[in-house]
Design an enzyme around this catalytic site. Structure first.
Site, PDB file in Angstrom:
ATOM      1  N   SER A  51      -1.706  14.686  11.663  1.00 58.65           N
ATOM      2  CA  SER A  51      -1.568  15.917  12.453  1.00 58.65           C
ATOM      3  C   SER A  51      -1.310  15.609  13.932  1.00 58.65           C
ATOM      4  O   SER A  51      -0.602  16.361  14.612  1.00 58.65           O
ATOM      5  CB  SER A  51      -2.795  16.820  12.290  1.00 58.65           C
ATOM      6  N   ASN A  52      -1.850  14.520  14.429  1.00 59.88           N
ATOM      7  CA  ASN A  52      -1.531  14.139  15.814  1.00 59.88           C
ATOM      8  C   ASN A  52      -0.090  13.671  15.928  1.00 59.88           C
ATOM      9  O   ASN A  52       0.574  13.943  16.938  1.00 59.88           O
ATOM     10  CB  ASN A  52      -2.507  13.071  16.310  1.00 59.88           C
ATOM     11  N   ARG A 103      -5.674 -11.048  10.079  1.00 61.04           N
ATOM     12  CA  ARG A 103      -5.402 -10.020  11.083  1.00 61.04           C
ATOM     13  C   ARG A 103      -4.293 -10.438  12.040  1.00 61.04           C
ATOM     14  O   ARG A 103      -3.438  -9.640  12.414  1.00 61.04           O
ATOM     15  CB  ARG A 103      -6.675  -9.713  11.878  1.00 61.04           C
ATOM     16  N   LEU A 131      -6.908  -3.399  15.938  1.00 65.37           N
ATOM     17  CA  LEU A 131      -5.842  -4.285  16.388  1.00 65.37           C
ATOM     18  C   LEU A 131      -6.451  -5.343  17.298  1.00 65.37           C
ATOM     19  O   LEU A 131      -7.243  -5.028  18.189  1.00 65.37           O
ATOM     20  CB  LEU A 131      -4.781  -3.484  17.145  1.00 65.37           C
ATOM     21  N   ASN A 145      -4.794   5.466  22.071  1.00 65.25           N
ATOM     22  CA  ASN A 145      -5.468   6.009  20.888  1.00 65.25           C
ATOM     23  C   ASN A 145      -6.073   7.358  21.252  1.00 65.25           C
ATOM     24  O   ASN A 145      -6.410   7.610  22.416  1.00 65.25           O
ATOM     25  CB  ASN A 145      -6.581   5.056  20.428  1.00 65.25           C
ATOM     26  N   HIS A 147      -9.279   9.813  20.131  1.00 61.43           N
ATOM     27  CA  HIS A 147     -10.560   9.701  19.430  1.00 61.43           C
ATOM     28  C   HIS A 147     -11.299  11.038  19.511  1.00 61.43           C
ATOM     29  O   HIS A 147     -11.323  11.664  20.575  1.00 61.43           O
ATOM     30  CB  HIS A 147     -11.399   8.583  20.067  1.00 61.43           C
ATOM     31  N   LEU A 182     -13.619  -1.791  20.056  1.00 62.09           N
ATOM     32  CA  LEU A 182     -13.424  -0.496  19.393  1.00 62.09           C
ATOM     33  C   LEU A 182     -13.699   0.685  20.329  1.00 62.09           C
ATOM     34  O   LEU A 182     -14.803   0.813  20.870  1.00 62.09           O
ATOM     35  CB  LEU A 182     -14.363  -0.417  18.176  1.00 62.09           C
ATOM     36  N   ASP A 183     -12.699   1.532  20.505  1.00 60.25           N
ATOM     37  CA  ASP A 183     -12.836   2.796  21.246  1.00 60.25           C
ATOM     38  C   ASP A 183     -13.428   2.603  22.640  1.00 60.25           C
ATOM     39  O   ASP A 183     -14.156   3.468  23.143  1.00 60.25           O
ATOM     40  CB  ASP A 183     -13.698   3.788  20.448  1.00 60.25           C
TER      41      ASP A 183
HETATM   42  C1  GRF Z   1      -8.140  12.275  14.491  1.00 57.20           C
HETATM   43  O1  GRF Z   1      -9.330  12.988  14.484  1.00 57.20           O
HETATM   44  C2  GRF Z   1      -8.169  11.208  15.536  1.00 57.20           C
HETATM   45  O2  GRF Z   1      -8.926  11.552  16.643  1.00 57.20           O
HETATM   46  C3  GRF Z   1      -8.816  10.059  14.826  1.00 57.20           C
HETATM   47  O3  GRF Z   1      -8.323  10.119  13.521  1.00 57.20           O
HETATM   48  C4  GRF Z   1      -7.952  11.465  13.223  1.00 57.20           C
HETATM   49  C5  GRF Z   1      -6.531  11.418  12.794  1.00 57.20           C
HETATM   50  O4  GRF Z   1      -6.095  12.670  12.354  1.00 57.20           O
HETATM   51  N1  GRF Z   1      -8.531   8.811  15.491  1.00 57.20           N
HETATM   52  P1  GRF Z   1      -4.563  12.907  12.059  1.00 57.20           P
HETATM   53  O5  GRF Z   1      -4.148  11.862  11.026  1.00 57.20           O
HETATM   54  O6  GRF Z   1      -3.816  12.751  13.350  1.00 57.20           O
HETATM   55  O7  GRF Z   1      -4.474  14.294  11.510  1.00 57.20           O
END
Ligand code: GRF
Length: 238
Positions: A51-52, A103, A131, A145, A147, A182-183
């Site tokens: 969706s993003n 990796r 990564l 990214n 989050h 991570l994040d």
């Molecule tokens: C989102 O909630 C994003 O923040 C997280 O993974 C999810 C991905 O959702 N990293 P989509 O595949 O973009 O719908």
């Protein structure tokens, strides 16, 4: 580390170098020839829903984001986001991590696939693989990214559930640079949403997701302008 004209490194502010048509071959014969070297070619890495990715595609189509998605790469062949990319006429690649011995090999193959398509900014959008430095060093300050929490709170998986269980009253979304931790990379944009009494994880996740879809394309556009500075962990837009 290879150099890459147009890579949005800090210090590389201002107008990108003018194109130098004719020195590079177009990679997608049949599609309109992009100006080379491209400074706005992005690659999107997904593992699922996408969706993003769709928000990025929609923002470009609506003229809100000046970029071109050069390729969408998934580590899973069944990622629904691949269909979104195909529907938008974007090249897709499935690169299962299990096909690589370790990796570093996977990271190297990913970087090669992106670089060979002229990608200057890598956008992780639900990409469920860490990564390593091998990859990130190839794209200095050019891996983003999104989050679903207000980092540094609630990194890792299920950020929305962590927020609910912790009992916070405000949750949100973060777009950040990716580092090997991570994040944990420098934060570009954040947006808040309220946590409401009676919220379920699904309800809170949907509220956060709407903000992700808003701030991710915005952050990508801002990084691509090159008009930003990174000092320590602090990102300033110029
Ligand atoms: C989102 O909630 C994003 O923040 C997280 O993974 C999810 C991905 O959702 N990293 P989509 O595949 O973009 O719908």
């Amino acid at each position: 580390m290879s150099s890459n004209a147009g890579t949005p490194e800090p210090g590389n502010h201002g107008t990108p170098e003018p194109g130098n048509p004719g020195t590079l071959e177009p990679r997608n014969p049949g599609t309109p020839e992009p100006r080379y070297p491209e400074t706005r070619a992005i690659g999107v890495l997904i593992s699922g829903r996408g969706s993003n990715l769709q928000a990025i595609i929609d923002a470009i189509a609506a003229g809100r984001l000046d970029a071109r998605v050069a390729v969408v790469i998934s580590n899973r062949g069944d990622a629904a986001g691949l269909d979104r990319a195909r529907a938008a006429g974007i090249e897709t690649l499935v690169m299962p991590h299990r096909a690589y011995p370790d990796r570093a090999a996977y990271d190297g193959a990913l970087a090669d696939a992106l670089k060979s398509r002229g990608v200057v900014l890598v956008c992780l959008a639900g990409f469920m693989r860490l990564l390593g430095a091998t990859f990130i060093d190839e794209f200095p300050n050019a891996v983003l990214n999104v989050h679903p929490s207000l980092l540094p709170a609630f990194p890792g998986i299920d950020g929305q559930r962590q927020a609910l269980e912790h009992g916070v009253k405000v949750a949100g979304a973060t777009v950040h640079f990716v580092t090997p931790d991570l994040d944990a990379g420098p934060i570009l944009l954040q947006a808040t949403v309220p946590v409401l009494d009676g919220d379920t994880e699904a309800a809170l996740s949907a509220r956060i997701l709407a903000e992700e879809h808003r701030i991710y394309p915005e952050a990508i556009g801002r990084v691509l302008t090159g008009r930003w500075r990174l000092e320590g962990r602090r990102v300033t837009f110029l």
